[in-house]
Design an enzyme around this catalytic site. Structure first.
Site, PDB file in Angstrom:
ATOM      1  CD  GLU A 211      15.840  67.424  52.914  1.00 30.75           C
ATOM      2  OE1 GLU A 211      15.556  68.125  51.943  1.00 30.75           O
ATOM      3  OE2 GLU A 211      15.320  66.320  53.132  1.00 30.75           O
ATOM      4  CE  LYS A 212      25.358  71.255  50.847  1.00 29.19           C
ATOM      5  NZ  LYS A 212      25.659  72.564  51.445  1.00 29.19           N
ATOM      6  CE  LYS A 248       7.329  65.787  41.202  1.00 30.18           C
ATOM      7  NZ  LYS A 248       6.886  64.458  41.665  1.00 30.18           N
ATOM      8  CD  GLU A 298       7.712  63.596  48.802  1.00 27.85           C
ATOM      9  OE1 GLU A 298       7.038  63.403  49.824  1.00 27.85           O
ATOM     10  OE2 GLU A 298       7.314  64.317  47.868  1.00 27.85           O
ATOM     11  CG  ASN A 300       5.181  60.943  46.404  1.00 27.73           C
ATOM     12  OD1 ASN A 300       4.947  61.401  47.523  1.00 27.73           O
ATOM     13  ND2 ASN A 300       5.725  61.658  45.459  1.00 27.73           N
ATOM     14  NE  ARG A 302       0.725  60.632  45.901  1.00 27.49           N
ATOM     15  CZ  ARG A 302       1.389  61.376  45.033  1.00 27.49           C
ATOM     16  NH1 ARG A 302       1.352  61.078  43.740  1.00 27.49           N
ATOM     17  NH2 ARG A 302       2.117  62.409  45.412  1.00 27.49           N
ATOM     18  CB  VAL A 305       0.341  63.803  38.270  1.00 28.26           C
ATOM     19  CG1 VAL A 305      -0.188  64.570  37.065  1.00 28.26           C
ATOM     20  CG2 VAL A 305      -0.436  64.151  39.530  1.00 28.26           C
TER      21      VAL A 305
HETATM   22  P1  ADP Z   1       6.638  67.910  48.984  1.00 24.86           P
HETATM   23  O1  ADP Z   1       6.310  66.612  49.638  1.00 24.86           O
HETATM   24  O2  ADP Z   1       6.048  69.078  49.685  1.00 24.86           O
HETATM   25  O3  ADP Z   1       6.364  67.896  47.500  1.00 24.86           O
HETATM   26  P2  ADP Z   1       9.489  67.348  48.542  1.00 24.86           P
HETATM   27  O4  ADP Z   1      10.387  66.947  49.636  1.00 24.86           O
HETATM   28  O5  ADP Z   1       9.058  66.292  47.586  1.00 24.86           O
HETATM   29  O6  ADP Z   1       8.212  68.109  49.174  1.00 24.86           O
HETATM   30  O7  ADP Z   1      10.149  68.528  47.722  1.00 24.86           O
HETATM   31  C1  ADP Z   1       9.443  69.192  46.690  1.00 24.86           C
HETATM   32  C2  ADP Z   1      10.395  70.078  45.906  1.00 24.86           C
HETATM   33  O8  ADP Z   1      11.018  71.042  46.773  1.00 24.86           O
HETATM   34  C3  ADP Z   1      11.548  69.347  45.247  1.00 24.86           C
HETATM   35  O9  ADP Z   1      11.210  68.780  44.010  1.00 24.86           O
HETATM   36  C4  ADP Z   1      12.544  70.479  45.104  1.00 24.86           C
HETATM   37  O10 ADP Z   1      12.180  71.330  44.044  1.00 24.86           O
HETATM   38  C5  ADP Z   1      12.364  71.266  46.391  1.00 24.86           C
HETATM   39  N1  ADP Z   1      13.283  70.775  47.454  1.00 24.86           N
HETATM   40  C6  ADP Z   1      13.037  69.810  48.378  1.00 24.86           C
HETATM   41  N2  ADP Z   1      14.108  69.591  49.171  1.00 24.86           N
HETATM   42  C7  ADP Z   1      15.083  70.427  48.745  1.00 24.86           C
HETATM   43  C8  ADP Z   1      16.446  70.683  49.144  1.00 24.86           C
HETATM   44  N3  ADP Z   1      17.022  70.034  50.169  1.00 24.86           N
HETATM   45  N4  ADP Z   1      17.158  71.634  48.459  1.00 24.86           N
HETATM   46  C9  ADP Z   1      16.602  72.313  47.434  1.00 24.86           C
HETATM   47  N5  ADP Z   1      15.321  72.126  47.019  1.00 24.86           N
HETATM   48  C10 ADP Z   1      14.566  71.199  47.645  1.00 24.86           C
END
Ligand code: ADP
Length: 461
Positions: A211-212, A248, A298, A300, A302, A305
């Protein structure tokens, strides 16, 4: 107990088994009590004295302390359903809440899973498939590889096209694991192999995608609710940009960065996508938000929290709605009826040292939660309770509501000062410092803000 079936439905569950522990087990139990539904608590031997066990109508011990032998032990949970005659299972968050197979096994045993259909859990559990689905449904996604990465050469070609920095992410990801940044071409192959091995260790699946990497985005997520028949609504957003290690720490609604127009627009897009999916239950569609644009990361499938901040600003009980639609009921509200009142902030108070974040399980010798107008504490601890070392370190969630963000912050400052948890270390001092930080007061922060603050010794100053 007497069973007052809920008045708007002739069909409702008789007895719900809560396949979880801690504050979320108690939260679900409270909703069940209000609905007049009997409750079954399950617990490991480490949780025999837990609050959810004490307050449930019945309880069943399902195994020894390690979660894989108790809260993740599907045969033990099935037996508990059978012994107690529970007709539905609420999985809470974590544990089996996003396990499609568990949902199917329950249905095979004629026990309802309080959550979406297995098919949707499965799609959203695979982040590559989730992004593909989001794109198909018209939800904006982060630029990245279309699917999984097959080779380092393939990765390099895609990374060059997207541009560095690049984030390598695990397809099976969760909890920020299996995520690695590559700032330049030289760092790519190391990032790929670290992410693959972390993903393999954590999820048993080493598939990764690219991902970027967004430099200073906010994390903004949309709460949704669907009836499984094509009716779905959104309940606004939560800003969860204050994070440590992708976890978080503080969540609020509305986001200090969005105006009503932007909220309505992204909310409408997401709700329409959920209608097309015929999504059932509660869910959260997560985005990164930078320079006025949303990028899906993504979904979720469910309860989360941080759901209470949405409950505080909408006055809608999300667990009650979740149970109602799982029982085949209609949505309790239409989109037009959803109103947003004031501002809410949640602080996740953990049993951890506030500077090193080292876990601090042990006995709570003195406990005094704050109270007063607009103050809510979702917790399952009590004075004399011993926090076991086997599970997450959440002591409780402090959720504060005010007419405006300024009033909310004022009340939060007061509540944090009033909160006493003695005997263990907690992250309360971190929050007491945060509510006095200028950037936080101004709502001017992004997903890296907290780590940068901690790195410059914000807490020690
Ligand atoms: P997980 O399922 O492991 O929680 P997420 O895809 O929800 O992973 O990402 C969790 C956190 O990681 C995001 O809230 C953000 O802080 C960081 N993150 C995810 N993707 C990116 C991205 N493309 N660029 C910068 N930070 C990212």
């Amino acid at each position: 107990m007497t069973k007052e079936k809920c008045s708007w439905r002739s069909e409702m569950f008789d007895k719900i088994l809560i396949a979880n522990r801690g504050e979320i087990a108690l939260r679900v139990l409270r909703a069940c009590k209000e609905l007049g539904i009997a409750t079954v608590a399950v617990h490991s031997t480490a949780d025999a004295d837990a609050m959810h066990v004490r307050l449930a109508d019945e309880s069943v011990c399902i195994g020894p302390p390690p979660a894989r032998d108790s809260y993740l032990n599907v045969p033990a949970l099935l037996t508990a359903c059978e012994i107690t005659g529970a007709d539905a299972v609420h999985p809470g968050y974590g544990f089996l809440s996003e396990n499609a197979r568990f949902a199917e096994i329950l249905e095979d045993h004629e026990v309802h899973f309080i959550g979406p259909r297995a098919e949707h859990i499965r799609i959203m559990g695979d982040k590559i498939e989730a992004k593909r689905t989001a794109r198909r449904l018209g939800i904006p996604v982060v630029p990245g590889s279309e699917g999984g990465i097959t080779s380092d050469a393939d990765a390099l070609a895609i990374a060059r096209e997207i541009g560095f920095p690049i984030l390598v992410k695990a397809a099976a990801g969760g909890g920020g694991r299996g995520m690695k940044v590559a700032r330049s071409e030289d760092e790519l192959s190391a990032a790929l192999s670290t992410a693959r091995s972390e993903a393999k260790a954590a999820f048993g699946d080493d598939a990764v995608y690219l991902e970027k990497y967004l430099a200073r985005p906010r994390h903004i997520e949309i709460q949704v609710l669907g009836d499984g028949r094509g009716n779905a609504i959104h309940l606004g957003e939560r800003d969860c940009s204050l994070q440590r290690r992708h976890q978080k720490v503080w969540e609020e609604s509305p986001s200090p960065a969005l105006n009503a127009g932007a909220r309505d627009e992204i909310g409408a897009t997401v709700a329409q996508a959920m209608r097309e999916l015929k999504y059932l239950g509660v869910g959260t569609v997560e985005f990164l938000y930078e320079e006025g644009r949303f990028y899906f990361i993504e979904m979720n499938t469910r309860i989360q929290v941080e759901h209470p901040v949405t409950e505080m600003v909408t006055e809608i009980d999300l667990i009650l709605e979740q149970i109602r639609v799982a029982a085949g009921g209609d949505l309790g509200i239409t989109q037009d009826e959803v109103r947003f009142f004031g501002h809410a902030i949640e602080c996740r108070v953990n049993a951890e040292n506030p500077v090193s974040f080292r876990p601090s399980p042990g006995k709570i010798v003195h406990y005094h939660p704050p109270g007063g107008l607009g103050v809510r504490v979702d917790s399952a601890v009590y004075q004399g309770y011993v926090i076991p070392p086997h599970y997450d370190s959440l002591v409780g969630k402090l959720i504060v509501h005010g007419k405006t963000r300024a009033e909310c912050l004022m009340r939060l400052r007061r509540s944090l000062d009033e909160f006493v948890v003695d005997g263990i270390e907690t992250t309360l001092p971190l929050f007491r410092a945060l509510v006095r930080e200028e950037d936080i007061i101004n709502g001017d922060y992004h997903i890296h803000w907290l780590e940068q603050y901690l790195a410059r010794g914000g807490m020690q100053e």
